[in-house]
Design a protein around this motif. Structure first.
Motif, PDB file in Angstrom:
ATOM      1  N   ASP A  55      -2.298   3.446 -13.208  1.00 53.49           N
ATOM      2  CA  ASP A  55      -2.208   2.014 -13.479  1.00 53.49           C
ATOM      3  C   ASP A  55      -1.308   1.436 -12.419  1.00 53.49           C
ATOM      4  O   ASP A  55      -0.095   1.594 -12.488  1.00 53.49           O
ATOM      5  N   TYR A  56      -1.889   0.766 -11.418  1.00 58.03           N
ATOM      6  CA  TYR A  56      -1.055   0.286 -10.338  1.00 58.03           C
ATOM      7  C   TYR A  56      -0.084  -0.789 -10.814  1.00 58.03           C
ATOM      8  O   TYR A  56      -0.480  -1.737 -11.491  1.00 58.03           O
ATOM      9  N   ALA A  57       1.189  -0.625 -10.417  1.00 55.54           N
ATOM     10  CA  ALA A  57       2.215  -1.592 -10.804  1.00 55.54           C
ATOM     11  C   ALA A  57       1.863  -2.982 -10.276  1.00 55.54           C
ATOM     12  O   ALA A  57       2.197  -3.989 -10.896  1.00 55.54           O
ATOM     13  N   ASP A  58       1.167  -3.074  -9.124  1.00 55.02           N
ATOM     14  CA  ASP A  58       0.867  -4.392  -8.551  1.00 55.02           C
ATOM     15  C   ASP A  58      -0.515  -4.912  -8.973  1.00 55.02           C
ATOM     16  O   ASP A  58      -0.978  -5.928  -8.435  1.00 55.02           O
ATOM     17  N   GLY A  59      -1.166  -4.218  -9.887  1.00 58.01           N
ATOM     18  CA  GLY A  59      -2.411  -4.733 -10.441  1.00 58.01           C
ATOM     19  C   GLY A  59      -3.656  -4.488  -9.597  1.00 58.01           C
ATOM     20  O   GLY A  59      -4.759  -4.867  -9.979  1.00 58.01           O
ATOM     21  N   THR A  60      -3.514  -3.828  -8.445  1.00 52.02           N
ATOM     22  CA  THR A  60      -4.678  -3.518  -7.607  1.00 52.02           C
ATOM     23  C   THR A  60      -5.642  -2.611  -8.381  1.00 52.02           C
ATOM     24  O   THR A  60      -5.197  -1.665  -9.024  1.00 52.02           O
TER      25      THR A  60
ATOM     26  N   LEU B  49      -7.410   4.554  -4.183  1.00 53.54           N
ATOM     27  CA  LEU B  49      -6.399   5.596  -4.367  1.00 53.54           C
ATOM     28  C   LEU B  49      -6.313   6.471  -3.120  1.00 53.54           C
ATOM     29  O   LEU B  49      -5.222   6.795  -2.643  1.00 53.54           O
ATOM     30  N   ALA B  50      -7.477   6.836  -2.571  1.00 50.59           N
ATOM     31  CA  ALA B  50      -7.500   7.715  -1.396  1.00 50.59           C
ATOM     32  C   ALA B  50      -6.924   7.002  -0.177  1.00 50.59           C
ATOM     33  O   ALA B  50      -6.193   7.604   0.620  1.00 50.59           O
ATOM     34  N   MET B  51      -7.246   5.708  -0.002  1.00 47.35           N
ATOM     35  CA  MET B  51      -6.682   4.933   1.114  1.00 47.35           C
ATOM     36  C   MET B  51      -5.157   4.871   0.991  1.00 47.35           C
ATOM     37  O   MET B  51      -4.424   5.016   1.974  1.00 47.35           O
ATOM     38  N   ASP B  52      -4.690   4.634  -0.233  1.00 48.87           N
ATOM     39  CA  ASP B  52      -3.257   4.440  -0.454  1.00 48.87           C
ATOM     40  C   ASP B  52      -2.466   5.733  -0.230  1.00 48.87           C
ATOM     41  O   ASP B  52      -1.436   5.725   0.433  1.00 48.87           O
ATOM     42  N   ILE B  53      -2.971   6.849  -0.756  1.00 46.05           N
ATOM     43  CA  ILE B  53      -2.217   8.105  -0.564  1.00 46.05           C
ATOM     44  C   ILE B  53      -2.279   8.529   0.902  1.00 46.05           C
ATOM     45  O   ILE B  53      -1.293   9.021   1.455  1.00 46.05           O
TER      46      ILE B  53
ATOM     47  N   GLN C 104       0.831  -1.208   0.000  1.00 48.98           N
ATOM     48  CA  GLN C 104       0.000   0.000   0.000  1.00 48.98           C
ATOM     49  C   GLN C 104       0.870   1.265   0.000  1.00 48.98           C
ATOM     50  O   GLN C 104       0.555   2.232  -0.691  1.00 48.98           O
ATOM     51  N   LEU C 105       1.972   1.237   0.758  1.00 49.56           N
ATOM     52  CA  LEU C 105       2.867   2.394   0.771  1.00 49.56           C
ATOM     53  C   LEU C 105       3.481   2.606  -0.614  1.00 49.56           C
ATOM     54  O   LEU C 105       3.663   3.733  -1.063  1.00 49.56           O
ATOM     55  N   GLN C 106       3.785   1.493  -1.297  1.00 51.20           N
ATOM     56  CA  GLN C 106       4.342   1.623  -2.647  1.00 51.20           C
ATOM     57  C   GLN C 106       3.315   2.230  -3.602  1.00 51.20           C
ATOM     58  O   GLN C 106       3.638   3.082  -4.425  1.00 51.20           O
TER      59      GLN C 106
END
Ligand code: HEC
Length: 286
Positions: free
Chosen positions: A221-226, A233-237, A48-50
């Protein structure tokens, strides 16, 4: 009245005052989302941090700096834990003046810090390094019912809610819209008189912010396919910005747990030591 009672009374009135002040605050909509790092055993989720960094890099960095974060921090084991080559490559996306000749530029190195975009005014847009600890989503001891005592200050919840808080212009503002974008989580922006009723109460939560909506479904485009939903997006940032504001949270929690275990061991030892020391005395008594 003794000193203890006085202190107690002072504390209680301070809490009551804080509660009253909280009630006078602008109403906002803060969603109490659950993050992986909450609670005494909570951990940052590396993936998630990535992803959060990917959003910062592709979206937010155009306007916001992170002056307290160095590229090398992205390699931290308790952080995004990017491999060294990747940290190197990320740093090299930016240019810095050369130390020996500032008129020349050199590619960024892991020891450099995220630069602040220069073409905006001073402090606007604000630096994001410490944002998750500079803003509170939850207020007061009572206030909204969700309170800081049990849920923390709600910095990442605030960022999540700000990112997802954009809404259509409310009816009361349609003929009188201030500059900016209506956002239900933003407290300190412009607010039109036409949305204030005869008792002086604001008829809609939030206010108008100068930052347009940033996150939309499938923006990156998430590198990990999520799947990159707006929520994700909001959770991750928000998680990423919590990490930049408190990179040592994992170490702090681990140290706390270790200390509690030691204190329990110590308490047991003291109990038996105490028993043993006093055993002869007790025997004499009996
Ligand atoms: C086009 C430029 C731009 C981009 C891109 C941008 N912002 Fe902003 N941001 C702003 C401006 C301007 C402000 C100041 C708004 C104000 O005070 O009205 C701001 C303010 C903020 C604030 C502070 C709000 C407050 O409570 O004061 C946060 C948090 C924030 N942005 C997060 C983000 C995040 C996260 C991203 C990336 C997903 C992002 N921004 C992308 C321009 C931008």
């Amino acid at each position: 009245m003794n000193a203890f009672r006085k202190t107690l009374l002072a504390a209680v009135s301070a809490i009551a005052l804080a509660g009253a002040a909280g009630a006078a605050e602008v109403e906002t909509v803060i969603k109490d989302v659950r993050f992986t790092f909450e609670g005494p055993f909570g951990q940052y989720d590396q993936a998630q941090l990535q992803r959060g960094f990917q959003i910062y890099n592709e979206v937010c960095a155009a306007c916001h700096g992170m002056r307290y974060v160095a590229f090398r921090h992205l390699g931290a084991e308790t952080g995004p834990f990017f491999p060294e080559e990747q940290v190197q490559a990320i740093a090299a996306q930016w240019e810095f003046p050369r130390e020996d000749d500032p008129s020349e530029m050199r590619p960024g190195q892991p020891f450099d810090y995220f630069p602040t975009p220069e073409y905006f005014g001073d402090g606007v847009p604000p630096d994001l390094s410490l944002m998750a600890k500079a803003r509170a989503g939850f207020h007061g001891p009572q206030g909204t019912g969700i309170n800081q005592l049990f849920r923390g200050i709600g910095g990442p919840e605030y960022i999540y809610s700000l990112m997802t808080g954009y809404a259509d212009t409310p009816e009361c503002a349609i003929d009188n819209e201030p500059n900016g974008y209506y956002n239900k989580a933003f407290a300190v922006g412009a607010f039109p008189d036409s949305c204030i009723d005869e008792h002086g109460h604001r008829m809609v939560p939030g206010s108008w912010i100068a930052m347009p909506q940033q996150l939309y479904d499938d923006l990156v485009d998430y590198a990990d396919g999520t799947p990159a939903t707006e929520h994700q997006l909001a959770m991750d940032i928000a998680s990423f910005l919590m990490w930049t504001a408190e990179p040592k949270m994992m170490e702090r929690k681990e140290a706390g747990l270790r200390n509690i275990v030691w204190l329990v061991v110590l308490a047991v030892l003291l109990y038996f030591t105490n028993k043993r020391i006093w055993a002869p005395v007790k025997r004499e008594d009996g």
